[in-house]
Design an enzyme around this catalytic site. Structure first.
Site, mmCIF file in Angstrom:
data_model
loop_
_atom_site.group_PDB
_atom_site.id
_atom_site.type_symbol
_atom_site.label_atom_id
_atom_site.label_comp_id
_atom_site.label_asym_id
_atom_site.label_seq_id
_atom_site.Cartn_x
_atom_site.Cartn_y
_atom_site.Cartn_z
ATOM 1 N N HIS A 65 4.573 0.195 -14.070
ATOM 2 C CA HIS A 65 5.918 0.717 -13.860
ATOM 3 C C HIS A 65 6.143 2.049 -14.568
ATOM 4 O O HIS A 65 7.145 2.204 -15.280
ATOM 5 C CB HIS A 65 6.968 -0.301 -14.357
ATOM 6 C CG HIS A 65 6.883 -1.626 -13.686
ATOM 7 N ND1 HIS A 65 7.217 -2.815 -14.303
ATOM 8 C CD2 HIS A 65 6.508 -1.961 -12.438
ATOM 9 C CE1 HIS A 65 7.046 -3.820 -13.461
ATOM 10 N NE2 HIS A 65 6.603 -3.330 -12.322
ATOM 11 N N SER A 67 7.747 4.634 -2.073
ATOM 12 C CA SER A 67 8.982 3.853 -2.094
ATOM 13 C C SER A 67 10.182 4.742 -1.836
ATOM 14 O O SER A 67 11.060 4.403 -1.046
ATOM 15 C CB SER A 67 9.149 3.166 -3.454
ATOM 16 O OG SER A 67 8.103 2.262 -3.654
ATOM 17 N N ALA A 68 10.243 5.888 -2.495
ATOM 18 C CA ALA A 68 11.403 6.767 -2.332
ATOM 19 C C ALA A 68 11.229 7.736 -1.161
ATOM 20 O O ALA A 68 12.133 7.922 -0.347
ATOM 21 C CB ALA A 68 11.646 7.543 -3.635
ATOM 22 N N GLU A 71 1.821 13.030 3.298
ATOM 23 C CA GLU A 71 1.281 11.919 2.513
ATOM 24 C C GLU A 71 -0.217 12.148 2.308
ATOM 25 O O GLU A 71 -0.956 12.322 3.279
ATOM 26 C CB GLU A 71 1.546 10.590 3.222
ATOM 27 C CG GLU A 71 0.793 9.394 2.654
ATOM 28 C CD GLU A 71 0.979 9.183 1.144
ATOM 29 O OE1 GLU A 71 2.125 9.223 0.659
ATOM 30 O OE2 GLU A 71 -0.045 8.999 0.447
ATOM 31 N N ALA A 72 -0.634 12.097 1.040
ATOM 32 C CA ALA A 72 -2.042 12.357 0.731
ATOM 33 C C ALA A 72 -2.958 11.253 1.268
ATOM 34 O O ALA A 72 -4.106 11.509 1.628
ATOM 35 C CB ALA A 72 -2.220 12.482 -0.784
#
Ligand SMILES: Cc1cc2nc3c(=O)[nH]c(=O)nc-3n(C[C@H](O)[C@H](O)[C@H](O)COP(=O)(O)OP(=O)(O)OC[C@H]3O[C@@H](n4cnc5c(N)ncnc54)[C@H](O)[C@@H]3O)c2cc1C
Length: 539
Positions: free
Chosen positions: A475, A18-19, A39-40
């Site tokens: 969350h 998201s970030a 990115e994994a």
């Protein structure tokens, strides 16, 4: 851009969630900046595109880290699942797609804790910049020209109309834009879904810029440690398909691995609690006792209700031939069960009169599901689920590595309900859910409470059920907390205390949990982080 091995970039961003996807987009908008995004997970997965794919990815190792928490008293010894996106878009590519910013007071609290530049007035321009809101809303609060498409379906379904009426009967107003002037009230969930497609940050922030020559995106690339020159971060050591690689950053490394993986990467790199790191044979680069601490999440019991009236839930309309109908409906209109946000209706409510802002969240799912080996299955029994929980829990847990191995999952301890107020407010939330479900407007639906069940009435009886049944709403935040106290990990510019050239930008920097879901605030953090990085570069 060609091979990344041994190359030097201006910026390296770890994690395309998201970030991180937002940071990479905004930094590479200037063609003079050479940016590497690691990115994994893989570049894509079929189910990340279709909204209902949420259910298909909850247990799917192809796009999910599939963490689980340690057993604890508040979960009756259960290991709660902790799903996290592992694919371009990160958790925004597997989440429930509800779009909730939180309250003005959440961000004002961050500012009052000493974080300059994070009050609601300061962050509102970034919330507006990120979105194209495709519904009625006050332009003072809503953005129209950003990359992220956000929609707000009207409450046409009789079930949702009944809920709005029932909420009104117990004093809860209908407030269609809870991301506008005030949050309180019941509403259809705003969604990162448009034209029947999930609007992940991969879709909205990365897909349109994949051809930028100054941006390299490496997928399947697991960051294993940060590289240093003294107290300056100068690059990232990572692996692709088990092969070791490294890349150097001339300006900065931005860690956006999310609330579980960002503290993990800091600890693997020697930043954290010295005794803990030394015990694992990790050389201490910089002592920061707050790394991995201050973990917060929503612990949410799902109350379950049987519905006597036929044909109004997806238990009746989404199984067998009904499912074929839903698939056709989705194919032609992008709507219906397959195009649905995970909980299409929600209410932000006050636990007691006199509060300045709501403190409880209720969310409704128009069907009953049960766990299956590949994720939730639609039950035969017709009914609905209503989850109910405090929005700003005070219980805090922690996440720490248990080995110097980047492939070993960290140990997650939530310590749910350890703050007595959380237990008290959880019971209150369930009682309010009951009051709505038994209000006169719901009578035609012929509802019957299944869980917690009418036989559980005292606070202790309800809490006993919560311990056996509640789950998180996914969350986790706060594990690289922003602030200036001894337990803070980053400062108000998201720079790691004591280390140059290194920021953390993701949900882990939140000092407290926002009032609602956490995708929108994580994207805002990405927007604001990029703005601060670019401002520093101009200075
Ligand atoms: C199942 C589920 C449902 C949810 N539902 C909602 C919802 O309906 N609405 C809402 O607002 N929020 C929801 N959330 C929460 C929300 O999606 C997250 O809070 C948010 O996406 C977090 O963003 P982030 O940038 O902090 O981390 P993430 O989006 O998780 O991004 C982290 C990225 O970093 C990558 N990464 C991690 N470690 C490494 C490494 N070492 N090397 C390389 N890459 C790495 C990961 O693979 C991932 O892509 C949900 C979350 C989940 C998991």
């Amino acid at each position: 851009m060609q091979a990344s091995e041994g190359q030097t970039y201006d910026y390296i961003v770890v994690g395309a969630g998201s970030a991180g996807a937002v940071v990479a987009n905004r930094l590479s908008a200037d063609p003079r900046n050479k940016v590497l995004l690691l990115e994994a997970g893989p570049a894509d997965h079929f189910w990340t595109r279709i909204p209902i794919g949420y259910a298909k990815l909850l247990n799917n190792p192809a796009a999910n880290w599939l963490y689980s928490a340690e057993p604890e008293p508040a979960t009756g010894g259960r290991r709660l699942p902790v799903p996290r996106g592992r694919v371009l878009g990160g958790s925004s590519a597997i989440n429930g797609q509800a779009f909730v910013r939180g309250q003005a007071q959440d961000f004002d609290t961050w500012a009052q804790l000493g974080n300059r530049g994070w009050s609601y007035r300061d962050v509102l321009p970034f919330f507006k910049r990120m979105e194209s809101y495709e519904a009625d809303g006050d332009d003072e609060f809503r953005g129209r020209g950003g990359p992220l498409r956000v929609t707000n379906p009207p409450p046409r379904d009789p079930l949702f109309q009944a809920l709005i009426k029932a909420a009104g009967e117990v004093g809860i107003r209908h407030n269609p834009d809870y991301n506008g002037a005030a949050q309180d009230g019941i509403a259809m969930s705003q969604a990162t879904i448009a034209s029947g497609r999930r609007m992940s940050t991969a879709q909205c922030y990365l897909a349109p810029i994949r051809k930028r020559p100054n941006l390299r995106i490496d997928t399947g690339a697991l960051a294993e440690a940060l590289m240093f020159d003294g107290k300056r971060c100068v690059g990232v050591r990572y692996s692709v398909g088990g092969m070791p690689r490294e890349a150097r950053a001339a300006r900065e490394v931005v860690v956006s691995g999310g609330s579980i993986n960002s503290p993990q990467l800091l600890e693997l790199s020697g930043i954290g609690q010295p005794e803990r790191l030394r015990a694992l044979g990790i050389e201490v680069r910089h002592a920061l006792p707050g790394v991995g601490e201050n973990l917060r999440d929503h612990y949410a019991p799902r109350t379950r209700w049987a519905i006597g009236r036929k044909g109004i839930t997806y238990n009746d309309r989404g199984r067998g031939l009904g499912l074929v109908g839903q698939a056709l409906r989705y194919a032609f209109t992008g709507k219906g069960m397959l195009g649905m946000v995970a909980a299409p209706m929600r209410a932000f409510v006050f636990s007691r009169p006199g509060l300045e802002a709501p403190d409880l969240l209720l969310g409704w799912v128009p069907m009953l599901t049960e766990p299956g080996p590949k994720g939730p299955k639609i039950s035969r029994q017709s009914g609905m689920t209503c989850y109910a929980h405090p929005m700003r829990p005070e219980s805090k847990g922690h996440i720490h590595i248990t080995a110097a191995d980047p492939r070993k999952p960290p140990a997650i301890h939530f310590n749910f309900l350890s703050a007595p107020v959380d237990a008290e407010l959880t019971v209150r939330a369930i009682r309010i859910a009951r009051s709505i479900m038994t209000a006169p407007a719901m009578a035609p639906l012929e509802l019957k409470e299944i869980f917690p069940g009418t036989e559980r009435n005292t606070d202790d009886e309800i809490l006993d059920w919560v311990r056996r049944a509640a789950e998180t709403t996914y969350h986790p935040v706060g594990t690289c907390k922003m602030g200036s106290d001894p337990m803070a990990v980053v400062d108000a510019e998201l720079k790691v205390h004591g280390i140059a050239g290194l920021r953390v930008a993701d949900a882990s920097i939140m000092p407290t949990l926002t009032s609602g879901n956490t995708n929108a605030p994580s994207i805002m953090i990405g927007e604001k982080a990029a703005d601060m990085v670019l401002r520093d570069a101009r200075a």
